[in-house]
Design a protein around this motif. Sequence first.
Motif, PDB file in Angstrom:
ATOM      1  N   CYS A   1      33.889  77.234 -38.890  1.00 40.43           N
ATOM      2  CA  CYS A   1      32.542  77.574 -39.330  1.00 40.43           C
ATOM      3  C   CYS A   1      32.556  77.842 -40.840  1.00 40.43           C
ATOM      4  O   CYS A   1      33.430  78.559 -41.327  1.00 40.43           O
ATOM      5  N   PRO A   2      31.597  77.293 -41.590  1.00 39.38           N
ATOM      6  CA  PRO A   2      31.560  77.535 -43.029  1.00 39.38           C
ATOM      7  C   PRO A   2      31.261  78.982 -43.418  1.00 39.38           C
ATOM      8  O   PRO A   2      31.569  79.386 -44.522  1.00 39.38           O
ATOM      9  N   VAL A   3      30.687  79.762 -42.514  1.00 37.92           N
ATOM     10  CA  VAL A   3      30.341  81.141 -42.841  1.00 37.92           C
ATOM     11  C   VAL A   3      31.476  82.098 -42.501  1.00 37.92           C
ATOM     12  O   VAL A   3      32.012  82.782 -43.365  1.00 37.92           O
ATOM     13  N   CYS A   4      31.867  82.144 -41.244  1.00 32.40           N
ATOM     14  CA  CYS A   4      32.855  83.139 -40.810  1.00 32.40           C
ATOM     15  C   CYS A   4      34.266  82.573 -40.656  1.00 32.40           C
ATOM     16  O   CYS A   4      35.186  83.311 -40.336  1.00 32.40           O
ATOM     17  N   ARG A   5      34.417  81.273 -40.825  1.00 31.50           N
ATOM     18  CA  ARG A   5      35.709  80.576 -40.729  1.00 31.50           C
ATOM     19  C   ARG A   5      36.331  80.637 -39.338  1.00 31.50           C
ATOM     20  O   ARG A   5      37.526  80.467 -39.175  1.00 31.50           O
ATOM     21  N   ALA A   6      35.499  80.894 -38.337  1.00 34.42           N
ATOM     22  CA  ALA A   6      35.991  80.870 -36.955  1.00 34.42           C
ATOM     23  C   ALA A   6      36.349  79.434 -36.605  1.00 34.42           C
ATOM     24  O   ALA A   6      35.572  78.515 -36.817  1.00 34.42           O
ATOM     25  N   LYS A   7      37.546  79.259 -36.090  1.00 36.66           N
ATOM     26  CA  LYS A   7      38.014  77.918 -35.746  1.00 36.66           C
ATOM     27  C   LYS A   7      37.376  77.469 -34.444  1.00 36.66           C
ATOM     28  O   LYS A   7      37.338  78.213 -33.474  1.00 36.66           O
TER      29      LYS A   7
END
Length: 117
Positions: A96-102
């Motif tokens: 995710c570009p916001v939270c970097r959750a894969k």
Amino acid sequence: MSAVFVVYICLLWFASNSRSAVAPQLPVKHVSEKGLSASDLEKLPKTSGKELIRGTECAVCLDEIEPEQPARVVPGCNHGFHLQCADTWLSKNSCCPVCRAKLQPQQIYASSDDNPC
């Protein structure tokens, strides 16, 4: 003394030429993550700007997502983006570009199971 200086200059010249003959070892950034395939992108949920839960600003282009614009929601964190922005980002990065959750494969396939279309 002049002879020693000439030998020293010749050694420096030889050393610099021998290094340039061999390709310099530059640091290489290894790509550890690969983006999603086109078929995986199609399995992610689509919505419109008016149905977004967590805000209407696209973190990729930094523009507002208008209510009538198509949007994509990232499974798991529910962050929303313009459809084209999300697809461009996720085709190169699997987070995710916001939270970097894969994005995990089970999230992609679970979201496609929820969507009967």
